[in-house]
Design a protein around this motif. Structure first.
Motif, short mmCIF file in Angstrom:
data_model
loop_
_atom_site.label_atom_id
_atom_site.label_comp_id
_atom_site.label_asym_id
_atom_site.label_seq_id
_atom_site.Cartn_x
_atom_site.Cartn_y
_atom_site.Cartn_z
N PRO A 63 42.67 22.03 -65.27
CA PRO A 63 42.28 22.21 -63.87
C PRO A 63 43.20 21.42 -62.95
O PRO A 63 43.71 20.36 -63.33
CB PRO A 63 40.84 21.68 -63.82
N PRO A 64 43.44 21.92 -61.76
CA PRO A 64 44.34 21.20 -60.85
C PRO A 64 43.74 19.88 -60.40
O PRO A 64 42.53 19.73 -60.27
CB PRO A 64 44.50 22.17 -59.67
N THR A 65 44.61 18.93 -60.16
CA THR A 65 44.18 17.61 -59.68
C THR A 65 43.84 17.72 -58.19
O THR A 65 44.27 18.66 -57.51
CB THR A 65 45.30 16.58 -59.86
N PRO A 66 43.09 16.77 -57.68
CA PRO A 66 42.81 16.78 -56.23
C PRO A 66 44.09 16.77 -55.39
O PRO A 66 44.14 17.40 -54.34
CB PRO A 66 41.99 15.51 -56.01
N GLU A 67 45.12 16.08 -55.88
CA GLU A 67 46.38 16.05 -55.14
C GLU A 67 47.03 17.44 -55.11
O GLU A 67 47.58 17.85 -54.09
CB GLU A 67 47.35 15.05 -55.77
N GLU A 68 46.96 18.16 -56.24
CA GLU A 68 47.53 19.50 -56.29
C GLU A 68 46.75 20.46 -55.39
O GLU A 68 47.34 21.31 -54.72
CB GLU A 68 47.53 20.02 -57.73
N ILE A 69 45.44 20.31 -55.37
CA ILE A 69 44.61 21.15 -54.50
C ILE A 69 44.95 20.88 -53.04
O ILE A 69 45.10 21.81 -52.24
CB ILE A 69 43.11 20.90 -54.78
N ALA A 70 45.09 19.60 -52.70
CA ALA A 70 45.43 19.23 -51.31
C ALA A 70 46.82 19.75 -50.94
O ALA A 70 47.02 20.26 -49.83
CB ALA A 70 45.35 17.72 -51.14
N ALA A 71 47.77 19.65 -51.87
CA ALA A 71 49.12 20.12 -51.59
C ALA A 71 49.14 21.63 -51.40
O ALA A 71 49.84 22.15 -50.51
CB ALA A 71 50.07 19.72 -52.71
#
Length: 123
Positions: free
Chosen positions: A56-64
């Motif tokens: 699953p994507p990390t919160p940083e990846e989701i934000a980016a």
């Protein structure tokens, strides 16, 4: 049914088809479902492939990703706004410059065009 397969260097079926293709090998008696879940070893044995679970994507990846989507939406909005202003408000501006219209007419046209292209909401 004979299937024709192109294997990757790891023995994983990379292409499966009913007709031969350059570099493909004929394989009898195996289903596509079987081939999708197995690989062939260097000795020609079939072994089950372990297909990793997607991470699953990390919160940083989701934000980016959200920020990239916002930037793309903002860029598309800016382009559409510039095109609409050039097509609709600029002629009014030049009429005002020639004394054929009032400044308020031009400013009202600019406001109407800008109202049609609001900025996207930031994530």
């Amino acid at each position: 049914m004979t299937l024709h397969i192109l294997f990757t260097k790891d023995g994983i079926p990379g292409w499966i088809g009913a007709a031969p293709r350059e570099g493909s090998e004929p394989v009898d008696g195996l289903s596509i479902e079987f081939l999708a879940g197995h690989r062939r070893t260097a000795k020609g044995n079939w072994v089950a492939r372990v297909i990793p679970e997607p991470v699953p994507p990390t919160p940083e990846e989701i934000a980016a990703e959200a920020e990239a989507g916002y930037a793309a939406a903002l860029e598309a909005r800016d382009l559409a706004l510039r095109e609409a202003l050039a097509a609709e408000a600029d002629p009014q501006f030049f009429r005002w410059q020639r004394g054929e219209a009032e400044k308020e007419d031009w400013l009202a046209m600019v406001a109407r065009v800008k109202a049609r292209f609001p900025k996207p909401d930031r994530p």
